[in-house]
Structure formats: structure tokens, C-alpha cells
Write a protein that holds these residues in place. Structure first.
Motif, short mmCIF file in Angstrom:
data_model
loop_
_atom_site.label_atom_id
_atom_site.label_comp_id
_atom_site.label_asym_id
_atom_site.label_seq_id
_atom_site.Cartn_x
_atom_site.Cartn_y
_atom_site.Cartn_z
N ALA A 291 0.83 -1.21 0.00
CA ALA A 291 0.00 0.00 0.00
C ALA A 291 0.87 1.26 0.00
O ALA A 291 0.59 2.22 -0.73
N LYS A 292 1.93 1.26 0.78
CA LYS A 292 2.82 2.43 0.85
C LYS A 292 3.53 2.66 -0.47
O LYS A 292 3.70 3.81 -0.91
N SER A 293 3.93 1.57 -1.12
CA SER A 293 4.61 1.74 -2.41
C SER A 293 3.70 2.38 -3.44
O SER A 293 4.14 3.19 -4.26
N VAL A 294 2.42 2.02 -3.42
CA VAL A 294 1.45 2.66 -4.31
C VAL A 294 1.26 4.12 -3.91
O VAL A 294 1.22 5.01 -4.77
N GLU A 295 1.15 4.35 -2.62
CA GLU A 295 0.99 5.72 -2.13
C GLU A 295 2.17 6.60 -2.54
O GLU A 295 2.00 7.78 -2.87
N ASP A 296 3.36 6.01 -2.55
CA ASP A 296 4.57 6.76 -2.91
C ASP A 296 4.78 6.88 -4.42
O ASP A 296 5.72 7.53 -4.88
N GLY A 297 3.91 6.23 -5.20
CA GLY A 297 4.03 6.30 -6.64
C GLY A 297 5.06 5.36 -7.23
O GLY A 297 5.44 5.49 -8.40
N LYS A 298 5.54 4.41 -6.42
CA LYS A 298 6.54 3.45 -6.88
C LYS A 298 6.09 2.04 -6.51
O LYS A 298 6.68 1.40 -5.63
N PRO A 299 5.04 1.56 -7.12
CA PRO A 299 4.45 0.27 -6.70
C PRO A 299 5.42 -0.90 -6.82
O PRO A 299 6.14 -1.03 -7.80
N GLU A 300 5.41 -1.74 -5.79
CA GLU A 300 6.16 -2.98 -5.85
C GLU A 300 5.53 -3.90 -6.89
O GLU A 300 4.31 -3.98 -7.01
N THR A 301 6.38 -4.62 -7.62
CA THR A 301 5.89 -5.65 -8.53
C THR A 301 6.88 -6.80 -8.53
O THR A 301 7.98 -6.69 -7.99
N GLY A 302 6.47 -7.90 -9.13
CA GLY A 302 7.34 -9.06 -9.18
C GLY A 302 7.38 -9.78 -7.84
O GLY A 302 6.54 -9.56 -6.97
#
Length: 349
Positions: A291-302
Motif C-alpha cells: 500500500a505504501k509503495s502505491v501511495e509513494d508512486g513506486k508500486p512494488e511488482t514481481g
């Protein structure tokens, strides 16, 4: 934990959360660009057993609560239904994405087909799945853990605690994910005290048969192992693990919990003196971090993996008797150091 940026986030939709619930049986043909114009924030869809399992699902809910409190956005958490299909799961995730929730996380490996399908329909939404590493998509984070490492430490503790030289393992469902728990536990026991016998039992062949959601099945299995002299029983069985803990308490032997620190769970408080420790994995942190990664504009993937080295799997020390046992603490500490350093390679099957 690695984070890989993806395409820009979508914006926010106008329908209410009530429609999320009612739309769980519906379908969507949208690509995600027209009707997921919003960011209501994190949504999670629970695995078998739902919220209140005092284990896996409840850990995910803690991550959702933290994200909601920190970011102040609207969240959603949806319960599973009995006998649901992959199509039902897909419709649930699609509905959440359609209403503007981002990220949307399926809690449990059973969501793999649904997450893959929903992610294709909503490429501008970040999806996550806990305990699966098979989805290759630019907008999906596979949140996985090295459960075998925490289970190894549980095996070390069990070998040090047993007086009968017999311990037990109860797995919820006979699948590769739960084999990781059993394999790590057995290896930890044998490496610590080779003469200890490990009794293993899986409650069901499939989740639909109730392996993760039947405390009575867990209780019966544990009682059978205790009758065979097991005085430490480790459960990796979701809600069914509550029955294992109850049986251990009634028979005055040790139980080892799983996923969450079960010594601290209010619903298990009357049994907590029987909970030696718990092999934990920080599902809450993984959910929050996505959720934080999306909030920061750098979503986790993989693949996003939590292990002993990252501190996202481990062994709880809330029980004062466990924490004050020098022999157990020294053995666990030494094993942890060797696993992190690569001297011990923990089996996953």
C-alpha cells in the motif's frame, strides 16, 4: 525487498463501497482506463477462514488497519464464501478495482488465477497476492515468504523443549506451501536432536474440505499425536490450528503457533500458557508495504520475498517461559545466524 516501478496510478471512481459488496457476483469487460478513475486505497480479499482466524487473515487485516490509519484513505476487506470458484474470486477483485481501490490484494495462493485475470482487465491498478510466486505481470506483486526458515527455528525450539522425544506437526492442507512448514520444522528438529521422532499429519487434501477452517479437525489430529507421546505440536493450519492449541492446553503439552504471534491473540488467551512460541511471517508488513509503495508512486511488482534476513519471518518470544529458557534461546539464536549466513540450507519439501 525490491520495488519495481510501473505505469502511473489510475484515479478514483464514484460508486460507493456498498456497491463493492453487491457487485461481487458481477463481471467486468473494462480495461480499467474508464471506470477505475480513483484511489480509494488498499482493499484485501480474505482467504479461507476469513477474518478472525487469529492467524494468516488477521495478520493481513493488521496491515490494512495500519495503512488506513497512516494514509487516511478508504479501505475495504471482503470475506470469502463457502464453495466459491475462481470466477467468484475474480469477480470480487474486479469489483474492488472497478470501484477505485488500489492496491487490491488476494490473501492466499488460491487467488492466483483470479489475480492474474483481474490484473489483465485493470492494468492501471496494482494487485498483490500473498503466498504465490507464479504470476508474471507488470502490475502484480507476489508477496511470498521463506516459511521454512521460521519453521526450522520452531523445530529447534521443539527439539529443545520435548521431554518425550516425540513432537508433532499438523498441516492444514496437503499442498506444497504447507510442505514448506513441515519440511523446515522436521529439519530443525533433526538437526538439533536427531533422536526425536516427528509425527506429521495433513488434515485434508484440498482447502475446500476444511483443512484451514476446521478447529475440530485440528483438535482431533493433535489429540492423536499427543496419544502417541508428542509433547510439542506445531500447527500450520489457519483457523484449524486453534483446535491444535486447545488440545495442547487440555493435555498440558506445548503448542507452537503460526503466522501471527498467537500467544498475544485475545481469542486464544485462555490457552496462551500452552503456546510455547509461534513461527511468524509478517503478512501485515507485506500488505502495508505494498500500500505504501502505491501511495509513494513506486508500486512494488514481481517477487517480493520476506525471510529471516529481512526480519519478515521469525520466532515469537512473547511467552516468558520461552524467553527465559536459556538453552532454547541459545539454540534458536545460533540456528538463525547460520541460516542467514548460508551455513544452514533449509529444505522446502
Amino acid at each position: 525487498m525490491r520495488r519495481v516501478p510501473r505505469i502511473a496510478l489510475a484515479g478514483a471512481a464514484a460508486a460507493s463501497f456498498a456497491l463493492v459488496l453487491s457487485a461481487c457476483g458481477g463481471t467486468s469487460t473494462s480495461s480499467g482506463s474508464a471506470d477505475s478513475k480513483g484511489d480509494k486505497g488498499l482493499a484485501i480479499a480474505y482467504d479461507v477462514g476469513g477474518r478472525g482466524d487469529q492467524s494468516f487473515n488477521d495478520a493481513a487485516y493488521e496491515g490494512l488497519k495500519k495503512a488506513k490509519g497512516e494514509f487516511g484513505y478508504e479501505t475495504a476487506d471482503i470475506e470469502p464464501t463457502d464453495g466459491e470458484t475462481d470466477a467468484d474470486k475474480e469477480q470480487r477483485l474486479v469489483s474492488l478495482a472497478k470501484q477505485g481501490h488500489n492496491p487490491v490484494i488476494g490473501i492466499g495462493y488460491a487467488y492466483a488465477p483470479a489475480v492474474k485475470a483481474a490484473a489483465e482487465k485493470y492494468p492501471d491498478t496494482t494487485f498483490g497476492i500473498v503466498d504465490d510466486s507464479t504470476i508474471e505481470a507488470e502490475n502484480v506483486a507476489d508477496l511470498v515468504f521463506s516459511e521454512q526458515e521460521a519453521s526450522y527455528l520452531a523445530g529447534v525450539a521443539a527439539a529443545k523443549a520435548t521431554k518425550t522425544n516425540t513432537v508433532g506437526f499438523v498441516g492444514g492442507v496437503d499442498i506444497p506451501l504447507i510442505h514448506k512448514f513441515g519440511a523446515g520444522f522436521a529439519q530443525g528438529v533433526k538437526d538439533t536432536k536427531p533422536g526425536v521422532k516427528v509425527l506429521s499429519q495433513y488434515l485434508t487434501q484440498t482447502a475446500e474440505e476444511g483443512g484451514f477452517s476446521s478447529p475440530d479437525k485440528g483438535k482431533t489430529a493433535a489429540e492423536g499425536q499427543i496419544e502417541k507421546k508428542a509433547d510439542v505440536v506445531y500447527a500450520a493450519a489457519g483457523l484449524s490450528g486453534q483446535g491444535v492449541i486447545e488440545a495442547a492446553s487440555a493435555n498440558k503439552v506445548w503448542a507452537i503457533g503460526v503466522d501471527s504471534d498467537q500467544y498475544k491473540q485475545e481469542a486464544l488467551s485462555k490457552y496462551k500458557d500452552a503456546i510455547l512460541t509461534s513461527a511468524t511471517k509478517d503478512v501485515a508488513k507485506a500488505v502495508y508495504n505494498l500500500a505504501k509503495s502505491v501511495e509513494d508512486g513506486k508500486p512494488e511488482t514481481g517477487i517480493v520475498r520476506g525471510d529471516l534476513k529481512s526480519g519478515e519471518v521469525g520466532l515469537a518470544d512473547s511467552n516468558p517461559k520461552f524467553k527465559s529458557d536459556t538453552a532454547i534461546q541459545e539454540a534458536v539464536s545460533a540456528a538463525k545466524e547460520k541460516i542467514i549466513g548460508g551455513e544452514i540450507k533449509v529444505k522446502s519439501s
